[in-house]
Design an enzyme around this catalytic site. Sequence first.
Site, PDB file in Angstrom:
ATOM      1  N   LEU A  33       3.618   9.219  20.811  1.00  0.00           N
ATOM      2  CA  LEU A  33       3.312   7.493  20.368  1.00  0.00           C
ATOM      3  C   LEU A  33       4.647   7.470  21.360  1.00  0.00           C
ATOM      4  O   LEU A  33       4.517   5.890  21.498  1.00  0.00           O
ATOM      5  CB  LEU A  33       3.066   7.239  19.731  1.00  0.00           C
ATOM      6  N   LYS A  84       5.257   9.837  32.923  1.00  0.00           N
ATOM      7  CA  LYS A  84       4.698   9.347  34.489  1.00  0.00           C
ATOM      8  C   LYS A  84       5.349   8.622  35.134  1.00  0.00           C
ATOM      9  O   LYS A  84       4.968   8.274  35.966  1.00  0.00           O
ATOM     10  CB  LYS A  84       3.388   9.014  33.398  1.00  0.00           C
ATOM     11  N   SER A 124      -1.593  15.932  39.766  1.00  0.00           N
ATOM     12  CA  SER A 124      -1.448  14.944  40.528  1.00  0.00           C
ATOM     13  C   SER A 124      -1.940  15.210  42.055  1.00  0.00           C
ATOM     14  O   SER A 124      -1.327  16.091  42.376  1.00  0.00           O
ATOM     15  CB  SER A 124      -0.172  13.847  40.082  1.00  0.00           C
ATOM     16  N   TYR A 150       8.588  13.352  38.340  1.00  0.00           N
ATOM     17  CA  TYR A 150       8.455  13.312  37.589  1.00  0.00           C
ATOM     18  C   TYR A 150       7.032  15.182  38.283  1.00  0.00           C
ATOM     19  O   TYR A 150       6.348  15.064  38.069  1.00  0.00           O
ATOM     20  CB  TYR A 150       7.515  12.265  37.359  1.00  0.00           C
ATOM     21  N   LYS A 154       5.464  18.103  37.611  1.00  0.00           N
ATOM     22  CA  LYS A 154       3.600  18.725  38.035  1.00  0.00           C
ATOM     23  C   LYS A 154       3.287  20.147  38.436  1.00  0.00           C
ATOM     24  O   LYS A 154       2.768  21.157  38.713  1.00  0.00           O
ATOM     25  CB  LYS A 154       3.017  17.522  38.451  1.00  0.00           C
ATOM     26  N   ASN A 199       4.767  -0.486  37.550  1.00  0.00           N
ATOM     27  CA  ASN A 199       5.247   0.263  38.644  1.00  0.00           C
ATOM     28  C   ASN A 199       4.180   0.786  39.449  1.00  0.00           C
ATOM     29  O   ASN A 199       4.195   0.463  40.542  1.00  0.00           O
ATOM     30  CB  ASN A 199       5.580   1.960  38.470  1.00  0.00           C
ATOM     31  N   ARG A 232      -4.789   4.754  48.865  1.00  0.00           N
ATOM     32  CA  ARG A 232      -4.682   5.500  48.252  1.00  0.00           C
ATOM     33  C   ARG A 232      -6.288   5.692  47.906  1.00  0.00           C
ATOM     34  O   ARG A 232      -7.034   4.804  48.631  1.00  0.00           O
ATOM     35  CB  ARG A 232      -4.157   5.009  47.044  1.00  0.00           C
TER      36      ARG A 232
HETATM   37  P1  NAD Z   1      -0.482   8.076  29.146  1.00  0.00           P
HETATM   38  O1  NAD Z   1       1.031   7.803  28.860  1.00  0.00           O
HETATM   39  O2  NAD Z   1      -1.463   6.545  29.183  1.00  0.00           O
HETATM   40  O3  NAD Z   1      -0.507   8.662  28.311  1.00  0.00           O
HETATM   41  C1  NAD Z   1      -0.272   9.689  28.286  1.00  0.00           C
HETATM   42  C2  NAD Z   1      -0.338  10.099  26.353  1.00  0.00           C
HETATM   43  O4  NAD Z   1       0.924  11.589  26.183  1.00  0.00           O
HETATM   44  C3  NAD Z   1       0.990   9.232  25.926  1.00  0.00           C
HETATM   45  O5  NAD Z   1      -0.255   8.605  24.509  1.00  0.00           O
HETATM   46  C4  NAD Z   1       2.173   9.786  24.876  1.00  0.00           C
HETATM   47  O6  NAD Z   1       2.305   8.837  24.065  1.00  0.00           O
HETATM   48  C5  NAD Z   1       1.873  11.196  25.117  1.00  0.00           C
HETATM   49  N1  NAD Z   1       2.591  11.494  25.125  1.00  0.00           N
HETATM   50  C6  NAD Z   1       3.964  12.326  25.875  1.00  0.00           C
HETATM   51  N2  NAD Z   1       4.424  12.778  25.814  1.00  0.00           N
HETATM   52  C7  NAD Z   1       4.454  13.340  24.566  1.00  0.00           C
HETATM   53  C8  NAD Z   1       4.808  15.338  24.158  1.00  0.00           C
HETATM   54  N3  NAD Z   1       6.204  15.327  24.303  1.00  0.00           N
HETATM   55  N4  NAD Z   1       4.364  14.760  22.934  1.00  0.00           N
HETATM   56  C9  NAD Z   1       2.815  14.227  22.442  1.00  0.00           C
HETATM   57  N5  NAD Z   1       2.457  13.696  23.202  1.00  0.00           N
HETATM   58  C10 NAD Z   1       3.705  13.320  24.156  1.00  0.00           C
HETATM   59  O7  NAD Z   1      -0.378   8.203  30.582  1.00  0.00           O
HETATM   60  P2  NAD Z   1      -1.884   8.466  31.118  1.00  0.00           P
HETATM   61  O8  NAD Z   1      -2.135   8.000  32.494  1.00  0.00           O
HETATM   62  O9  NAD Z   1      -3.012   8.984  30.609  1.00  0.00           O
HETATM   63  O10 NAD Z   1      -1.565  10.272  32.288  1.00  0.00           O
HETATM   64  C11 NAD Z   1      -2.214  11.337  31.343  1.00  0.00           C
HETATM   65  C12 NAD Z   1      -1.480  12.424  31.621  1.00  0.00           C
HETATM   66  O11 NAD Z   1      -1.711  12.377  34.071  1.00  0.00           O
HETATM   67  C13 NAD Z   1       0.368  12.615  32.469  1.00  0.00           C
HETATM   68  O12 NAD Z   1       0.519  13.715  31.896  1.00  0.00           O
HETATM   69  C14 NAD Z   1       0.290  12.272  33.746  1.00  0.00           C
HETATM   70  O13 NAD Z   1       0.578  12.868  34.154  1.00  0.00           O
HETATM   71  C15 NAD Z   1      -0.862  12.022  34.240  1.00  0.00           C
HETATM   72  N6  NAD Z   1      -1.424  11.643  35.305  1.00  0.00           N
HETATM   73  C16 NAD Z   1      -1.811  10.365  35.159  1.00  0.00           C
HETATM   74  C17 NAD Z   1      -2.020   9.415  36.847  1.00  0.00           C
HETATM   75  C18 NAD Z   1      -2.243   8.297  36.555  1.00  0.00           C
HETATM   76  O14 NAD Z   1      -1.909   7.402  37.348  1.00  0.00           O
HETATM   77  N7  NAD Z   1      -2.091   7.371  35.188  1.00  0.00           N
HETATM   78  C19 NAD Z   1      -2.434  10.229  37.821  1.00  0.00           C
HETATM   79  C20 NAD Z   1      -1.745  11.255  37.961  1.00  0.00           C
HETATM   80  C21 NAD Z   1      -1.765  12.172  37.056  1.00  0.00           C
HETATM   81  N1  UDP Z   2       2.526  -1.559  45.366  1.00  0.00           N
HETATM   82  C1  UDP Z   2       2.441  -2.224  46.149  1.00  0.00           C
HETATM   83  N2  UDP Z   2       2.854  -3.370  44.795  1.00  0.00           N
HETATM   84  C2  UDP Z   2       3.307  -2.756  43.100  1.00  0.00           C
HETATM   85  C3  UDP Z   2       2.468  -1.942  42.980  1.00  0.00           C
HETATM   86  C4  UDP Z   2       2.188  -0.542  44.185  1.00  0.00           C
HETATM   87  O1  UDP Z   2       2.509  -2.379  46.985  1.00  0.00           O
HETATM   88  O2  UDP Z   2       3.922  -3.601  42.840  1.00  0.00           O
HETATM   89  C5  UDP Z   2       1.840   0.212  47.158  1.00  0.00           C
HETATM   90  C6  UDP Z   2       2.516   0.967  46.915  1.00  0.00           C
HETATM   91  O3  UDP Z   2       3.025   0.652  47.950  1.00  0.00           O
HETATM   92  C7  UDP Z   2       1.695   2.266  47.230  1.00  0.00           C
HETATM   93  C8  UDP Z   2       0.031   1.727  46.194  1.00  0.00           C
HETATM   94  O4  UDP Z   2       0.356   0.259  46.321  1.00  0.00           O
HETATM   95  O5  UDP Z   2       1.245   1.556  48.112  1.00  0.00           O
HETATM   96  C9  UDP Z   2      -0.128   2.613  45.336  1.00  0.00           C
HETATM   97  O6  UDP Z   2       0.768   2.359  44.166  1.00  0.00           O
HETATM   98  P1  UDP Z   2       0.731   3.252  42.724  1.00  0.00           P
HETATM   99  O7  UDP Z   2       1.733   2.833  42.613  1.00  0.00           O
HETATM  100  O8  UDP Z   2      -0.256   2.560  42.233  1.00  0.00           O
HETATM  101  O9  UDP Z   2       0.459   4.690  42.847  1.00  0.00           O
HETATM  102  P2  UDP Z   2       1.103   5.300  43.793  1.00  0.00           P
HETATM  103  O10 UDP Z   2       1.838   4.735  44.531  1.00  0.00           O
HETATM  104  O11 UDP Z   2       1.462   7.303  43.356  1.00  0.00           O
HETATM  105  O12 UDP Z   2      -0.215   6.441  45.009  1.00  0.00           O
END
Ligand code: NAD
Ligand code: UDP
Length: 340
Positions: A33, A84, A124, A150, A154, A199, A232
């Site tokens: 959490l 992340k 990712s 980050y 990965k 972000n 994207r």
């Molecule tokens: P999120 O932060 O909502 O979910 C990740 C969960 O992992 C959270 O609930 C957090 O509490 C838990 N967590 C983190 N470290 C932990 C640990 N050591 N032990 C137990 N729980 C832990 O993020 P999300 O968007 O659901 O992403 C899930 C996965 O997908 C992550 O690995 C993230 O890097 C990857 N990912 C996400 C995105 C995105 O844009 N959301 C894109 C590419 C990859």
């Molecule tokens: N972006 C933006 N304003 C924001 C957040 C993101 O213009 O407040 C743009 C960022 O520059 C990128 C796109 O939106 O071109 C997607 O960004 P995001 O952070 O969502 O994803 P990632 O960069 O990981 O692809």
Amino acid sequence: MKIVVTGGAGYIGTHTCIVLLEQGHEVVIVDNLCNSKPVAVERVRELSGKDVAFYEKDVCDGEAMREIFRKEKPDAVIHFAGLKAVGESVEQPLRYYENNLGSTLTLVRVMEEFGVKNIVFSSSATVYGDVENPPLREDAALPNHAACPYGTTKLMIEQILKDYAVAHEDFNAVLLRYFNPVGAHESGRIGEDPAGIPNNLAPYIMQTVVGKRDKLHVFGNDYPTPDGTCIRDYIHVVDLAEGHAAAVKLFEKDGCGLRIYNLGTGKGYSVMEVLKAFSEAAGQEIPYVIDGRRDGDLPESYADCSKAKEELGWVAKKSLQDMCVDSLRWQRQNPDGFGE
Ligand code: NAD
Ligand code: UDP
């Protein structure tokens, strides 16, 4: 199958648990959490109508993980747990390497001890860096390091799992490279709940729509793209969740070994196109201002998704409009996310 879902209380984890439960799998959530709330797990139970075991534990804690594996005897693991935030990873690299690499090393060690041979890992599109031009294919050359710690976690975790698979022929690992997840469950009961100032683009736009932010800051409109803003590949989180269920099916057949798949739509949208789609879905103008470029942003990134289609039988079905409508339903019904 009985599946341990690490990070299952998070954004992608909750949506994936729902799909797995709908398909008849048993789910055991392990989450500390650190970036989610217990109510998210309650909502998974509510939406699925199923009893879901939940352990508030850190995946880096080997003894706690052993206890869970001993009790639950899982068949497979989906490893979402990880930190992340790109900017935070630049400021706190050790914390990112410790948590993301540490949790994976502990998890694979415990899997080995309990004879669990199946893992899906959340990778990712960031691993592609800027080495090749889109559409990005899974066999693209990868850089040595990503644009931030980050992203490098990965790349490193992918390498750890690849090396482990070479050493253990019966180990099955599916590395899923997500593009840009957006959207929410159509009930509006679960969705993305970022801590602090978002972000990412979609959460920032959503908070602007409900008045929590004044205006969107568009990071650069001088890129070599048709409207000058970055492109994207946005994918609906429910499509992404279904991609995980499709990956788990590989474990039900004979061993699949190590596989890598992109999960995206294959289509790119610019920041201005996303803003317009959200405006249309919200039925209102969304204020914005053009700012300078953000460090590390690539002009264009989108997936070649043909491998997932051919081998998993999976394609993303939902449109950008669906992503906007579903995101806004979640945001409007839960302006403060899951609350305190
Ligand atoms: P999120 O932060 O909502 O979910 C990740 C969960 O992992 C959270 O609930 C957090 O509490 C838990 N967590 C983190 N470290 C932990 C640990 N050591 N032990 C137990 N729980 C832990 O993020 P999300 O968007 O659901 O992403 C899930 C996965 O997908 C992550 O690995 C993230 O890097 C990857 N990912 C996400 C995105 C995105 O844009 N959301 C894109 C590419 C990859
Ligand atoms: N972006 C933006 N304003 C924001 C957040 C993101 O213009 O407040 C743009 C960022 O520059 C990128 C796109 O939106 O071109 C997607 O960004 P995001 O952070 O969502 O994803 P990632 O960069 O990981 O692809």
